[in-house]
Write a protein that holds these residues in place. Structure first.
Motif, PDB file in Angstrom:
ATOM      1  N   LEU A   1      -9.488  96.120  57.118  1.00 14.10           N
ATOM      2  CA  LEU A   1     -10.211  95.552  58.264  1.00 14.10           C
ATOM      3  C   LEU A   1     -11.050  94.355  57.841  1.00 14.10           C
ATOM      4  O   LEU A   1     -11.403  93.508  58.657  1.00 14.10           O
TER       5      LEU A   1
ATOM      6  N   MET B   1       0.761 100.022  54.664  1.00 10.22           N
ATOM      7  CA  MET B   1       0.597 100.153  56.126  1.00 10.22           C
ATOM      8  C   MET B   1       1.941  99.972  56.828  1.00 10.22           C
ATOM      9  O   MET B   1       2.257 100.683  57.777  1.00 10.22           O
TER      10      MET B   1
ATOM     11  N   PHE C   1       0.756 105.411  60.068  1.00  9.62           N
ATOM     12  CA  PHE C   1      -0.234 106.374  60.501  1.00  9.62           C
ATOM     13  C   PHE C   1      -0.743 107.310  59.414  1.00  9.62           C
ATOM     14  O   PHE C   1      -1.410 108.277  59.709  1.00  9.62           O
TER      15      PHE C   1
ATOM     16  N   ILE D   1     -19.675 102.767  67.371  1.00 13.52           N
ATOM     17  CA  ILE D   1     -18.798 101.636  67.710  1.00 13.52           C
ATOM     18  C   ILE D   1     -17.550 102.066  68.493  1.00 13.52           C
ATOM     19  O   ILE D   1     -16.647 101.279  68.710  1.00 13.52           O
TER      20      ILE D   1
ATOM     21  N   ASN E   1     -15.974 103.267  72.095  1.00 12.32           N
ATOM     22  CA  ASN E   1     -16.305 103.133  73.518  1.00 12.32           C
ATOM     23  C   ASN E   1     -16.140 104.503  74.200  1.00 12.32           C
ATOM     24  O   ASN E   1     -15.081 104.822  74.729  1.00 12.32           O
TER      25      ASN E   1
ATOM     26  N   MET F   1     -15.019 105.239  78.093  1.00 11.39           N
ATOM     27  CA  MET F   1     -13.650 105.094  78.614  1.00 11.39           C
ATOM     28  C   MET F   1     -13.270 106.285  79.493  1.00 11.39           C
ATOM     29  O   MET F   1     -13.593 107.432  79.152  1.00 11.39           O
TER      30      MET F   1
ATOM     31  N   ILE G   1      -4.586 108.738  71.300  1.00  9.19           N
ATOM     32  CA  ILE G   1      -4.704 107.311  71.676  1.00  9.19           C
ATOM     33  C   ILE G   1      -4.009 106.379  70.681  1.00  9.19           C
ATOM     34  O   ILE G   1      -3.570 105.285  71.039  1.00  9.19           O
ATOM     35  N   GLU G   2      -3.887 106.838  69.422  1.00 14.32           N
ATOM     36  CA  GLU G   2      -3.219 105.973  68.431  1.00 14.32           C
ATOM     37  C   GLU G   2      -1.694 106.026  68.545  1.00 14.32           C
ATOM     38  O   GLU G   2      -1.001 105.242  67.912  1.00 14.32           O
TER      39      GLU G   2
ATOM     40  N   VAL H   1       0.605 104.773  70.253  1.00 14.11           N
ATOM     41  CA  VAL H   1       0.808 103.692  71.217  1.00 14.11           C
ATOM     42  C   VAL H   1       2.279 103.575  71.580  1.00 14.11           C
ATOM     43  O   VAL H   1       3.143 103.608  70.707  1.00 14.11           O
TER      44      VAL H   1
ATOM     45  N   VAL I   1     -13.842  98.364  81.771  1.00 11.46           N
ATOM     46  CA  VAL I   1     -14.086  99.351  80.695  1.00 11.46           C
ATOM     47  C   VAL I   1     -14.559  98.677  79.405  1.00 11.46           C
ATOM     48  O   VAL I   1     -15.270  99.277  78.615  1.00 11.46           O
ATOM     49  N   ARG I   2     -14.172  97.411  79.217  1.00 14.42           N
ATOM     50  CA  ARG I   2     -14.659  96.697  78.028  1.00 14.42           C
ATOM     51  C   ARG I   2     -15.960  95.954  78.307  1.00 14.42           C
ATOM     52  O   ARG I   2     -16.460  95.223  77.473  1.00 14.42           O
TER      53      ARG I   2
ATOM     54  N   SER J   1      -1.036 100.751  76.772  1.00 11.77           N
ATOM     55  CA  SER J   1      -1.682 101.654  75.804  1.00 11.77           C
ATOM     56  C   SER J   1      -2.218 100.888  74.594  1.00 11.77           C
ATOM     57  O   SER J   1      -3.143 101.347  73.931  1.00 11.77           O
ATOM     58  N   HIS J   2      -1.666  99.690  74.331  1.00  7.02           N
ATOM     59  CA  HIS J   2      -2.216  98.833  73.274  1.00  7.02           C
ATOM     60  C   HIS J   2      -3.628  98.374  73.684  1.00  7.02           C
ATOM     61  O   HIS J   2      -4.565  98.430  72.900  1.00  7.02           O
TER      62      HIS J   2
ATOM     63  N   GLN K   1      -5.453  99.798  75.831  1.00  8.41           N
ATOM     64  CA  GLN K   1      -6.277 100.998  75.973  1.00  8.41           C
ATOM     65  C   GLN K   1      -6.966 101.316  74.633  1.00  8.41           C
ATOM     66  O   GLN K   1      -8.175 101.527  74.593  1.00  8.41           O
ATOM     67  N   ILE K   2      -6.199 101.329  73.551  1.00  2.14           N
ATOM     68  CA  ILE K   2      -6.808 101.645  72.251  1.00  2.14           C
ATOM     69  C   ILE K   2      -7.711 100.502  71.782  1.00  2.14           C
ATOM     70  O   ILE K   2      -8.755 100.737  71.167  1.00  2.14           O
TER      71      ILE K   2
ATOM     72  N   SER L   1      -9.558  98.800  73.709  1.00  2.00           N
ATOM     73  CA  SER L   1     -10.806  98.985  74.455  1.00  2.00           C
ATOM     74  C   SER L   1     -11.601 100.159  73.894  1.00  2.00           C
ATOM     75  O   SER L   1     -12.823 100.185  73.962  1.00  2.00           O
ATOM     76  N   TYR L   2     -10.896 101.130  73.341  1.00  2.00           N
ATOM     77  CA  TYR L   2     -11.531 102.330  72.775  1.00  2.00           C
ATOM     78  C   TYR L   2     -12.208 101.980  71.444  1.00  2.00           C
ATOM     79  O   TYR L   2     -13.373 102.249  71.234  1.00  2.00           O
ATOM     80  N   ASN L   3     -11.456 101.352  70.567  1.00  2.00           N
ATOM     81  CA  ASN L   3     -12.003 100.895  69.293  1.00  2.00           C
ATOM     82  C   ASN L   3     -10.995  99.953  68.641  1.00  2.00           C
ATOM     83  O   ASN L   3      -9.889 100.370  68.312  1.00  2.00           O
TER      84      ASN L   3
ATOM     85  N   GLU M   1     -10.851  98.658  65.730  1.00  2.00           N
ATOM     86  CA  GLU M   1     -10.472  98.957  64.342  1.00  2.00           C
ATOM     87  C   GLU M   1      -9.318  99.965  64.310  1.00  2.00           C
ATOM     88  O   GLU M   1      -8.400  99.840  63.506  1.00  2.00           O
ATOM     89  N   LEU M   2      -9.377 100.952  65.193  1.00  2.22           N
ATOM     90  CA  LEU M   2      -8.281 101.928  65.268  1.00  2.22           C
ATOM     91  C   LEU M   2      -6.989 101.241  65.708  1.00  2.22           C
ATOM     92  O   LEU M   2      -5.906 101.570  65.232  1.00  2.22           O
TER      93      LEU M   2
ATOM     94  N   TYR N   1      -6.155  98.196  65.098  1.00  8.36           N
ATOM     95  CA  TYR N   1      -5.640  97.451  63.941  1.00  8.36           C
ATOM     96  C   TYR N   1      -4.893  98.390  62.988  1.00  8.36           C
ATOM     97  O   TYR N   1      -3.780  98.103  62.538  1.00  8.36           O
ATOM     98  N   ILE N   2      -5.520  99.543  62.707  1.00 12.73           N
ATOM     99  CA  ILE N   2      -4.910 100.490  61.765  1.00 12.73           C
ATOM    100  C   ILE N   2      -3.614 101.065  62.342  1.00 12.73           C
ATOM    101  O   ILE N   2      -2.706 101.431  61.606  1.00 12.73           O
ATOM    102  N   SER N   3      -3.523 101.113  63.670  1.00 13.21           N
ATOM    103  CA  SER N   3      -2.289 101.602  64.305  1.00 13.21           C
ATOM    104  C   SER N   3      -1.176 100.561  64.266  1.00 13.21           C
ATOM    105  O   SER N   3      -0.100 100.779  64.811  1.00 13.21           O
TER     106      SER N   3
ATOM    107  N   ILE O   1      -1.335  97.425  65.510  1.00 13.35           N
ATOM    108  CA  ILE O   1      -1.304  96.500  66.654  1.00 13.35           C
ATOM    109  C   ILE O   1      -1.834  95.134  66.227  1.00 13.35           C
ATOM    110  O   ILE O   1      -2.808  95.045  65.474  1.00 13.35           O
TER     111      ILE O   1
END
Lengths: 258, 263
Positions: free
Chosen positions: A50, A69, A74, A84, A86, A89, A99-100, A102, B29-30, B147-148, B150-151, B153-155, B157-158, B160-162, B164
């Protein structure tokens, strides 16, 4: 499993991490301790890709991070700091845990039976199974954090990176959580890196301690660390270790607070 | 003739209202509602320049608006200033630039009113075809990446790690938003278009707790407000843009009442 070589991170010309090198083996449970601004979160974010390092490299399974990666995706479960995420939601706990995962046209997705069983299993492990169809904004901070832990586990990761997982979690569940994490490391051979300010728990449950304050001051087995000396160096405060009979054999109390 | 105008307005209205209500979900939501205001107003400079240079079409306004929104997005991403401050700077620059440029062209007041509050008579067959095309592309884009977003908006960093491409999607989102806003200006106007970035999701939040319900009610309420607004504007001979927004506010008030009764 995770190798960091001569890692330096500068942000706006300020050195956040200075020449960090370390090696973490598969199935090890590592706790990172250090004062505020020590670079703990920066270190885990750099391991996760990151934050781009100014110099140095991160290898996972002998692969550069990008290659790992791309190949495994995953296989890293990440729990960011509670603040940090949200949490407002309009999603249910089951949606947050998955949620991951996708998918294209995800608005219309329906979860498979296997996915729902897996969500149920991990929510049960973290004690929030009854909240599976609740909305995340309706949960307490501690429950939200447990949902995040379930989300981390849903992909059966090889590596778990947790940034202050005990935030908002009550004292009773804290102990259960650490025991569960210790079990995941030893039984499922999941490598866990955990940033925490909970000195007592870290020294009790983890296999190795890393003391960080821009530089890596120590990285060794919990039993081998002279905690008083290292903490004095890292925190800059005179510390005294008080050993109790049960519960927390290595808890540290700042002299000033006594 | 009048039915042609109404039909074109209805088609353009339905296309942009569906897109804006989908975008509205992520904007709310954001907590980016001010971004919508900023982007809508930043289109003003491009449209004013169109009048001065005597150009027709959307190339200049869309280019201007997209560049402004990308600049806002870039400044925010770089973290050199807060998103609100970045939006504010671009927003006031574009408005001032637009007023300055319009004052140099003929028909200053008429043009100004049309841009700010919309003019149903100015919606052409070309606008209708363009709106349908943008609707098809924008609709597929948002649904494909739902859903991209959606995540993200959720976070982030997650996300990115997924795996996207977070930055790419972030900028594309702003591009789609600015294109749709420019297309909606003829019908609704710059000032009133912001209603479609907030009200659909506010109505949805009053009628549903989950994101699917919020999006569905948002889309339905948007279409309803367009149909009701254009009908009332026709029978009462009132400005279409303002009437559409008033109809939307009435729907929102009903949704609040329903929410109170349900509780």
């Amino acid at each position: 499993m995770i190798t960091v070589k001569n890692l330096t991170v500068k942000i706006d010309n300020k050195v956040i991490l200075d020449d960090i090198s370390m090696n973490i083996k598969k199935g090890e449970f590592v706790g990172i301790l250090g004062p505020n601004g020590a670079g703990k979160t920066t270190l885990i974010k750099t391991i996760l890709g990151l934050i781009k390092p100014t110099s140095g490299l991160v290898y996972i399974d002998n692969m550069e991070l990008d290659d790992y990666m791309k190949k495994k995706g995953f296989y890293i479960g990440y729990l960011p700091q509670h603040a940090i995420v949200n949490w407002s939601m309009p999603v249910r706990v089951v949606d947050a845990v998955l949620i991951e995962k996708v998918r294209p046209f995800g608005l219309f997705r329906r979860y498979s039976k296997e996915e729902l069983e897996s969500v149920e299993y991990w929510l049960d492990m973290f004690g929030v199974k009854d909240k599976m169809y609740s909305y995340i904004r309706e949960l307490s901070g501690g429950q939200q954090q447990r949902v995040s832990l379930a989300r981390c586990m849903i992909h059966n990761p090889e590596i778990l990176i947790l940034d202050e997982p005990n935030t908002a979690i009550d004292v009773v569940y804290n102990t259960k959580m650490y025991e569960l994490l210790k079990g995941l490391a030893s039984e499922k051979m999941i490598t866990i890196i955990m940033v925490s300010h909970d000195i007592g728990a870290v020294t009790k449950y983890v296999d190795e301690i890393m003391c960080l304050n821009v530089k890596l001051h120590c990285h060794s087995k919990t039993d081998d660390v002279n905690i008083s000396t290292v903490f004095k160096e890292v925190y800059g405060e005179d510390m005294e270790i008080v050993v109790h009979g049960d519960g927390c054999k290595n808890c540290a109390i700042n002299k000033a607070e006594k | 003739m009048i039915w042609d105008i109404l039909f074109r307005a209805l088609v353009v209205g339905v296309c942009i209202s569906i897109l804006l209500s989908l975008i509205s979900y992520f904007v709310v939501v954001r907590k980016m509602t001010f971004a919508g205001v900023g982007i809508a107003h930043s289109a003003f400079g491009g449209i004013a320049l169109n009048f001065l240079l005597g150009f027709a079409g959307y190339l200049l306004p869309i280019t201007f608006s997209v560049l402004a929104s990308l600049l806002i997005a870039f400044m925010y991403k770089k973290g050199k200033m807060s998103e609100d401050s970045a939006i504010d700077v671009i927003f006031v620059f574009s408005m001032a630039f637009g007023v300055f440029v319009l004052s140099l062209s003929d028909g200053y007041s008429t043009n100004m009113l049309g841009i700010l509050f919309g003019n149903i008579l100015s919606v052409t067959r070309y606008d209708m075809v363009l709106s349908i095309s943008v609707f098809v592309v924008g609709f597929l884009f948002i649904l494909y990446y739902f859903s991209h977003f959606q995540i993200m908006s959720y976070n982030e960093e997650l996300a990115y790690i997924s795996g996207i491409k977070v930055d790419r999607l972030y900028y594309l989102f702003w591009v789609v938003l600015s294109v749709v806003i420019v297309l909606s200006i003829k019908l609704i106007g710059i000032i009133l278009v912001n209603a479609f970035l907030v009200l659909p999701t506010l109505v949805g939040l009053n009628l549903s707790k989950g994101y699917k319900g919020i999006v569905a009610f948002g889309v339905l309420s948007s279409i309803l407000s367009i149909a009701a607004g254009i009908s009332v504007a026709y029978y009462m001979d009132t400005p279409a843009g303002a009437t559409i927004v008033l109809a939307f506010v009435v729907i929102w008030l009903f949704s609040i009442a329903y929410n109170k009764i349900r509780i």
